[in-house]
Structure formats: C-alpha cells, structure tokens
Design an enzyme around this catalytic site. Structure first.
Site, PDB file in Angstrom:
ATOM      1  N   HIS A 141      79.475  18.531-125.387  1.00 56.47           N
ATOM      2  CA  HIS A 141      80.686  19.032-124.718  1.00 56.47           C
ATOM      3  C   HIS A 141      80.285  20.068-123.681  1.00 56.47           C
ATOM      4  O   HIS A 141      79.182  20.602-123.717  1.00 56.47           O
ATOM      5  CB  HIS A 141      81.622  19.683-125.740  1.00 56.47           C
ATOM      6  CG  HIS A 141      82.411  18.702-126.536  1.00 56.47           C
ATOM      7  ND1 HIS A 141      83.771  18.636-126.493  1.00 56.47           N
ATOM      8  CD2 HIS A 141      82.010  17.726-127.389  1.00 56.47           C
ATOM      9  CE1 HIS A 141      84.199  17.670-127.303  1.00 56.47           C
ATOM     10  NE2 HIS A 141      83.139  17.107-127.863  1.00 56.47           N
ATOM     11  N   GLY A 142      81.234  20.375-122.774  1.00 55.90           N
ATOM     12  CA  GLY A 142      80.956  21.407-121.774  1.00 55.90           C
ATOM     13  C   GLY A 142      79.871  20.971-120.822  1.00 55.90           C
ATOM     14  O   GLY A 142      79.022  21.767-120.425  1.00 55.90           O
ATOM     15  N   HIS A 147      82.766  25.134-122.217  1.00 53.58           N
ATOM     16  CA  HIS A 147      83.779  24.391-121.477  1.00 53.58           C
ATOM     17  C   HIS A 147      84.067  25.093-120.152  1.00 53.58           C
ATOM     18  O   HIS A 147      83.964  26.311-120.056  1.00 53.58           O
ATOM     19  CB  HIS A 147      85.074  24.310-122.286  1.00 53.58           C
ATOM     20  CG  HIS A 147      84.980  23.437-123.497  1.00 53.58           C
ATOM     21  ND1 HIS A 147      85.324  23.856-124.750  1.00 53.58           N
ATOM     22  CD2 HIS A 147      84.588  22.145-123.623  1.00 53.58           C
ATOM     23  CE1 HIS A 147      85.146  22.869-125.614  1.00 53.58           C
ATOM     24  NE2 HIS A 147      84.696  21.818-124.946  1.00 53.58           N
ATOM     25  N   ASP A 153      90.539  13.932-127.245  1.00 57.96           N
ATOM     26  CA  ASP A 153      89.567  15.016-127.128  1.00 57.96           C
ATOM     27  C   ASP A 153      90.104  16.252-127.861  1.00 57.96           C
ATOM     28  O   ASP A 153      91.246  16.647-127.640  1.00 57.96           O
ATOM     29  CB  ASP A 153      89.387  15.305-125.627  1.00 57.96           C
ATOM     30  CG  ASP A 153      88.271  16.284-125.341  1.00 57.96           C
ATOM     31  OD1 ASP A 153      87.299  16.326-126.110  1.00 57.96           O
ATOM     32  OD2 ASP A 153      88.374  16.997-124.316  1.00 57.96           O
ATOM     33  N   ASN A 180      80.816  14.974-122.241  1.00 58.98           N
ATOM     34  CA  ASN A 180      82.186  15.223-121.778  1.00 58.98           C
ATOM     35  C   ASN A 180      82.185  15.927-120.430  1.00 58.98           C
ATOM     36  O   ASN A 180      81.534  16.962-120.277  1.00 58.98           O
ATOM     37  CB  ASN A 180      82.910  16.105-122.792  1.00 58.98           C
ATOM     38  CG  ASN A 180      83.187  15.386-124.088  1.00 58.98           C
ATOM     39  OD1 ASN A 180      82.575  14.367-124.397  1.00 58.98           O
ATOM     40  ND2 ASN A 180      84.125  15.901-124.856  1.00 58.98           N
TER      41      ASN A 180
HETATM   42 ZN   LIG Z   1      85.018  19.869-125.613  1.00 58.57          ZN
END
Ligand SMILES: [Zn+2]
Length: 289
Positions: free
Chosen positions: A208-209, A178, A80, A230
């Site tokens: 993401h986040g 995030h 990652d 994620n």
């Molecule tokens: Zn990320």
C-alpha cells in the site's frame, strides 16, 4: 474478464510481476484505466475505498462490472480498506470479487478475529480477502488514513496471522505511507522485510502507499515478490493536473466531454508508467480466456 484476487495474484506470483490496484474514484478515471489496460494488455485491479463508494454510489458498480465483463483484460473488483464486517458484506452483495478487511489498528488477536469472520463469509461465496498487518503511514492528504507511527510487519506475526485467518493475500507495512509525501520527507523503506516475510508466508503480498515512492524501490519490491501495488494519489494527481492545465489554457468551459479527454490522456500516461514499472505490460497472455 472478471476474476477473483486469488486467481489474479497466483498468476502474478508465478510470473513475477505486480498487478496495479488503481483507486479510480470517478467515471473518467475508470475510462482511463480500462483504455490503458486494453492498450497495454495488462491485468488491472479496480480498487474502491468505502469513502469512494459512498461518493460514487452503489449504481456505479454496475458500470465497473459491465466494463470487466465486456473486456478481455483480466480484472478484479476490490474493496480497498474495508473497515468493518458490514462494509465487506455490502461490497460482496454488490458484486466485488475481492474485499480487504483492515483490522491493522486493532490489537493482534482482534485483527485475527475480525479477519477470520470476513474470510468465512467471503469464501462461502468465492470472494477473496486481503488482510493487513503492521501499519501503513499517513501523509494527511489521502482518503486513506494510516498512522503517524509506522509499525513494520513482523514476519513471525505475519505467519501466525495468515495461518489463523486463511486470508488470500496480505498487505504488509515496510515503511510506505498513503498519499503524496510532504516536501523533504524521505520514507524509510525496509525492503529486506519482503524476503523475510515471503520465507514464512505463502500467500501473495501487497504494498500500500505505492504513490510517490522512488521507482527504483518499487521495481525492487516487485523483484522481491510483491504482487499487488496500490496506486491512488499518483493517478488522481495527473488527472487533476490535466483539469488545471485545461482551464488555465482555455478559460471557463462547461462540457465534460470537452474538458476531460486531455485529462484522461494525461492520467493514462501515469497508469501506463506504473504498469511498466510493475512489469505488468502484456501479462494478459498468462490468464486463460
Ligand atoms: Zn492502503
């Protein structure tokens, strides 16, 4: 069963679900993830951030590979937010089947050049690559950084980026950050960007986040074609809540095998909620064994 990200996400794209990528940053979290994946027959991605790898040490990867090779659950071992070419090569050498190279903070042309270089090396040994375009926010309470100003991914740039780099999947910025959002902070997600990017980009898209966003928006992003989400903070939050609960209730305890089972159980609840939300439960059947 160990897969590349390419194999994993093509199947997810075809059957319209998203595979959760869990930053299971300790042995207990790996146990929780594997137990849930097996119980729910759900494919999973084990995501390890470079800082987590430093903490876990390289030897931990042998345990992850053992789990993957001794389970029927389809699984990817993914780096990652690789920050450099060297970090990606190191992960490939350890046996990761997928690496992310995050050049999103670089100027566009430099991000392309760095990503191209990683793709060339990774593809030579059959490893998948995730790139990132646009910037994912930061909340200041995550191991993953980010920027205070979110730059939403531009669909035309995404098309150019994917064509020039040859990446297998693309992390897009649609307004998530995030970590856990501070009280009162409302993320402005631009979900309509997903179909716009999907129209011009054929590779699977990554979010993401994904922690602490409203379930409705996450479910909608899966409907719109996100195939990997994620999750880091949410599973760690529930695990550590378990530790806190145990110690508050029972006082001091020294044995890990006495403290951690209830924490793993609490963590599994969160993992399985995410699997359900991403429509990933029982999707093992779509992978050839
Ligand atoms: Zn990320």
């Amino acid at each position: 069963m160990l897969l590349t990200m390419n194999e994993m996400l093509k199947t997810a794209q075809e059957h319209r679900f998203a595979v959760p990528a869990f930053n299971a940053g300790s042995g207990q979290l790996l146990t929780a993830m594997m137990e849930s994946a097996e119980a729910k027959k759900a494919p999973v991605i084990m995501a390890i951030h470079p800082d987590e790898l430093t903490f876990l040490r390289d030897s931990f990867i042998a345990s992850v590979l053992y789990e993957a090779n001794h389970s029927k659950v389809p699984m990817v071992l993914h780096l990652d937010h690789g920050a450099s070419y060297e970090q990606c090569i190191h992960a490939i050498q350890l046996g990761f089947t997928s690496v992310m190279i995050d050049g999103s903070q670089l100027p566009f042309a430099e991000n392309i050049a760095l990503t191209q270089k990683v793709v060339e090396a990774a593809h030579a040994v059959g490893v998948s690559v995730e790139g990132e375009l646009g910037t994912i926010g930061q909340t200041g309470n995550s191991i993953e950084t980010g920027t205070t100003k979110i730059i939403y991914t531009d669909p035309a740039d995404a098309k150019t980026f994917v064509e020039k780099t040859g990446v297998d999947s693309l992390a897009v910025a649609i307004g998530t950050a995030h970590g856990i959002y501070p009280k009162g902070f409302v993320p402005k997600l631009k979900l309509d960007l997903i179909p716009q990017i999907r129209q011009v980009v054929r590779v699977p898209l990554v979010l993401h986040g994904g922690s602490s966003n409203p379930d409705k928006e996450i479910a909608e992003s899966v409907n719109l074609g996100i195939t990997k989400i994620n999750i880091s903070s949410d599973i760690k939050f529930s695990f550590m809540t378990g530790v806190q609960n145990y110690l508050q209730k029972n006082g001091f305890e020294r044995e890990p095998n006495v403290i951690y089972p209830s924490c793993i159980a609490l963590c599994r609840n969160t993992i399985e909620e995410k699997m359900k939300l991403f429509n990933a439960i029982d999707k093992m059947k779509y992978f050839a064994l």
